[in-house]
Enzyme design. Structure first.
Site, PDB file in Angstrom:
ATOM      1  N   ILE A 328       8.131   1.349   3.819  1.00 53.86           N
ATOM      2  CA  ILE A 328       7.180   0.313   4.194  1.00 53.86           C
ATOM      3  C   ILE A 328       6.169   0.888   5.180  1.00 53.86           C
ATOM      4  O   ILE A 328       6.521   1.704   6.043  1.00 53.86           O
ATOM      5  CB  ILE A 328       7.907  -0.873   4.867  1.00 53.86           C
ATOM      6  CG1 ILE A 328       9.029  -1.418   3.975  1.00 53.86           C
ATOM      7  CG2 ILE A 328       6.928  -1.986   5.228  1.00 53.86           C
ATOM      8  CD1 ILE A 328       9.926  -2.435   4.682  1.00 53.86           C
ATOM      9  N   CYS A 329       4.912   0.454   5.047  1.00 51.69           N
ATOM     10  CA  CYS A 329       3.899   0.729   6.067  1.00 51.69           C
ATOM     11  C   CYS A 329       3.641   2.228   6.216  1.00 51.69           C
ATOM     12  O   CYS A 329       3.136   2.868   5.304  1.00 51.69           O
ATOM     13  CB  CYS A 329       4.346   0.087   7.380  1.00 51.69           C
ATOM     14  SG  CYS A 329       3.093   0.031   8.670  1.00 51.69           S
ATOM     15  N   SER A 330       4.017   2.825   7.324  1.00 54.55           N
ATOM     16  CA  SER A 330       3.767   4.246   7.563  1.00 54.55           C
ATOM     17  C   SER A 330       4.899   5.145   7.082  1.00 54.55           C
ATOM     18  O   SER A 330       4.738   6.368   7.024  1.00 54.55           O
ATOM     19  CB  SER A 330       3.519   4.496   9.057  1.00 54.55           C
ATOM     20  OG  SER A 330       4.613   4.028   9.821  1.00 54.55           O
ATOM     21  N   HIS A 349       0.426   1.986   4.429  1.00 59.95           N
ATOM     22  CA  HIS A 349      -0.518   1.352   5.345  1.00 59.95           C
ATOM     23  C   HIS A 349      -1.856   2.101   5.287  1.00 59.95           C
ATOM     24  O   HIS A 349      -1.880   3.328   5.160  1.00 59.95           O
ATOM     25  CB  HIS A 349       0.038   1.388   6.772  1.00 59.95           C
ATOM     26  CG  HIS A 349      -0.707   0.533   7.732  1.00 59.95           C
ATOM     27  ND1 HIS A 349      -1.868   0.954   8.361  1.00 59.95           N
ATOM     28  CD2 HIS A 349      -0.481  -0.740   8.173  1.00 59.95           C
ATOM     29  CE1 HIS A 349      -2.321  -0.007   9.139  1.00 59.95           C
ATOM     30  NE2 HIS A 349      -1.497  -1.051   9.041  1.00 59.95           N
ATOM     31  N   CYS A 375       5.562  -0.055   0.030  1.00 60.81           N
ATOM     32  CA  CYS A 375       4.941  -1.300   0.482  1.00 60.81           C
ATOM     33  C   CYS A 375       3.832  -0.981   1.482  1.00 60.81           C
ATOM     34  O   CYS A 375       3.953  -0.037   2.269  1.00 60.81           O
ATOM     35  CB  CYS A 375       6.022  -2.165   1.116  1.00 60.81           C
ATOM     36  SG  CYS A 375       5.459  -3.648   1.936  1.00 60.81           S
TER      37      CYS A 375
END
Length: 414
Positions: A328-330, A349, A375
Site C-alpha cells: 500500500i502507498c509507499s 502513492h 494500492c
C-alpha cells in the site's frame, strides 16, 4: 460512505491497452499452519457424522485454547460439551476471562465421547489433573482407543501423571518441555501419535483444533474451516489508517490476520503518533507460512520495514512459493527492491510511483496482477482490502463485508 471515484484494475486492461492474464487462483494450502481463531470460515461446513467432544475447563484454564477448541469443533459439526471441573459452572480463566461451562464434569462421567480435548493454562492444567472423574474418563478413553488430546501445559502436567504419555511422542508448551521424557519429546506445533494429539500453546490452538477435526471428520471438513492466513508487518512510522482499515476488513471477512512488529517492542508509534500493539514479533510470526503478506505504507514505516532481515526473507520465500504479496502507498517501492514487481504491473502513492522501474498504472487505485496486489494510498485502502477479500473468496463475500461497514461496493467488477 459514498463510493470513491477509483478504478479497480484486475489486470484485464491497463492504460495504453496492454493485456494481462486474469488474477490467478489463490495460493495452495500448506500442510500445516499455526492459526488463531479468526481464520475460521463464517459458513458452516457440511455436517457429517455427529461426534461428541468433551472440553473440560477449570480455574486458570487458558481461555484462548478452550474457546478456540470449542468454536472450531462446533463449526465442524461436533456436539461439544464444555464441562467444569469446579463446583460451579462459571470458571475464571488464566487471563481473567470468565467462562460459563455447559455442565459439570460429573454429568459427563458415563457419556462416551469420540474425543476428549484438554486445554492448558496454569493453574488450569493442575485443576484438570486433580479431577478424579476426568482422570478416569480420559484413561478409559485411551484404553478404548478413542481420540484424546492436550495442549500447552496439559501434556506434561496432566497426561504424564496419568500415565497417558507412555509409548507416545508428544509436544507441549516450551516452558514444560523439560518435564517430558527426552526420547519422547518432539518440538513441533502438532504431534499426532496414535489416538493422542498434543500441541504447544495458544498460538497453535487453531492448528490443533483443525487436526482434531480432520481426525474426527476427514480432511474435507478441516479444509472448509481453515481460512486464509495473512501477515501484516508494522513498524514505527507505519500509516495507522492503512493498518487498521486493512486488518479490520480482512478480519470481518474471516481471514486470520497476524499483525507483526519488526521493532524490538511489540508496541509501535505510527505515522500520526497513534500507538498500535502487534499480535507478535516478526521473529515469532516467521515460524508460519502465509497465504498473503501485505505491507502498509508510511514513508518512515517502510524504511523501518526494509531494515528487517526476517521480513525480507519471508518475502523472498513468499515469491518463491508462488504465494501472494501486497503493498500500500509507499511500500511497493520496498517490494520492488525485493524483486517482487519484476514483470508485474503495479501502482503506488504519487510521491513514489516515479521511482518504480516496471510497468505502472498511474492514477489507478488498486491493481491486481497475478500474485501481486498493490494500492495507491489511504483513499484506496478500503477498495484494496475488499479486492483482497474478493480475490480469495469471491465478490459475494466482499459485498457482504462492504454492506456491513456501509460501504458502497461496486455492482460491476472489471
Amino acid at each position: 460512505m459514498a463510493a470513491m471515484a477509483l478504478r479497480l484494475l484486475n489486470c484485464t486492461t491497463i492504460p495504453g491497452g496492454a493485456q494481462r492474464p486474469a488474477a490467478e487462483a489463490a495460493s495452495t494450502r500448506r500442510a500445516r499452519r499455526t492459526v488463531p481463531l479468526t481464520s475460521a470460515s463464517s459458513s458452516s461446513p457440511p455436517r457429517l457424522t455427529k461426534k461428541k467432544v468433551l472440553v473440560p475447563v477449570g480455574l486458570g484454564t487458558e481461555e484462548m485454547e478452550a474457546v478456540i477448541l470449542v468454536d472450531v469443533l462446533r463449526r465442524a459439526g461436533a456436539d461439544v460439551v464444555m464441562a467444569s471441573v469446579e463446583p460451579g459452572l462459571e470458571v475464571k480463566a488464566s487471563s481473567g476471562t470468565k467462562l460459563v461451562a455447559d455442565t459439570c464434569i460429573a454429568a459427563c462421567a458415563n457419556v462416551i465421547f469420540d474425543l476428549v480435548a484438554l486445554p492448558g493454562g496454569m493453574p488450569g492444567a493442575v485443576r484438570l489433573r486433580d479431577c478424579d472423574i476426568l482422570r478416569k474418563m480420559t484413561i478409559k478413553q485411551a484404553e478404548e482407543k478413542r481420540l484424546y488430546g492436550a495442549i500447552c501445559a496439559s501434556p506434561a502436567v496432566v497426561l504424564m501423571p496419568w500415565g497417558l504419555h507412555r509409548r507416545k511422542q508428544i509436544t507441549c508448551h516450551p516452558a514444560f518441555m523439560d518435564k517430558l521424557p527426552t526420547f519422547r519429546a518432539v518440538k513441533s506445533n502438532i504431534q499426532v501419535s496414535g489416538e493422542l494429539t498434543t500441541s504447544r500453546g495458544p498460538a497453535t490452538t487453531f492448528e490443533f483444533a483443525l487436526s482434531l477435526v480432520e481426525q474426527l471428520f476427514g480432511s474435507t471438513v478441516s479444509e472448509d474451516i481453515g481460512g486464509k492466513l495473512v501477515l501484516v508487518p508494522i513498524a514505527n512510522g507505519s500509516e495507522e489508517m492503512e493498518v487498521v482499515i486493512l486488518v479490520d476488513i480482512l478480519r470481518r471477512a474471516k481471514m486470520d490476520v497476524v499483525v507483526a512488529s519488526v521493532e524490538k517492542s511489540m508496541q509501535i508509534v505510527a505515522s500520526q503518533s497513534t500507538k498500535i500493539v502487534a499480535d507478535k514479533s516478526i521473529a515469532d510470526a516467521s515460524e508460519t507460512t502465509y497465504d498473503l503478506i501485505v505491507l502498509p505504507g508510511g514513508i518512515a514505516g517502510v524504511e523501518h520495514l526494509h531494515k528487517s532481515r526476517i521480513l525480507k526473507k519471508l518475502l523472498k520465500e513468499q515469491k518463491k512459493a508462488g504465494r501472494i504479496c501486497g503493498g500500500i502507498c509507499s511500500s511497493p517501492s520496498f517490494l520492488q527492491k525485493q524483486g517482487l514487481l519484476r514483470d508485474k504491473i503495479a501502482t503506488a502513492h504519487p510521491a513514489v510511483i516515479d521511482k518504480l522501474t516496471g510497468q505502472v498504472a498511474d492514477g489507478t487505485g488498486v491493481v491486481i496482477d497475478g500474485k501481486l496486489i498493490t494500492c495507491r494510498g489511504l483513499g484506496t485502502v478500503m477498495d484494496f482490502s475488499l479486492a483482497i477479500v474478493s480475490k480469495f473468496f469471491g465478490h459475494a463475500r466482499a459485498r457482504s463485508v462492504a454492506e456491513g461497514i456501509v460501504f458502497e461496493y461496486p455492482k460491476a467488477q472489471v
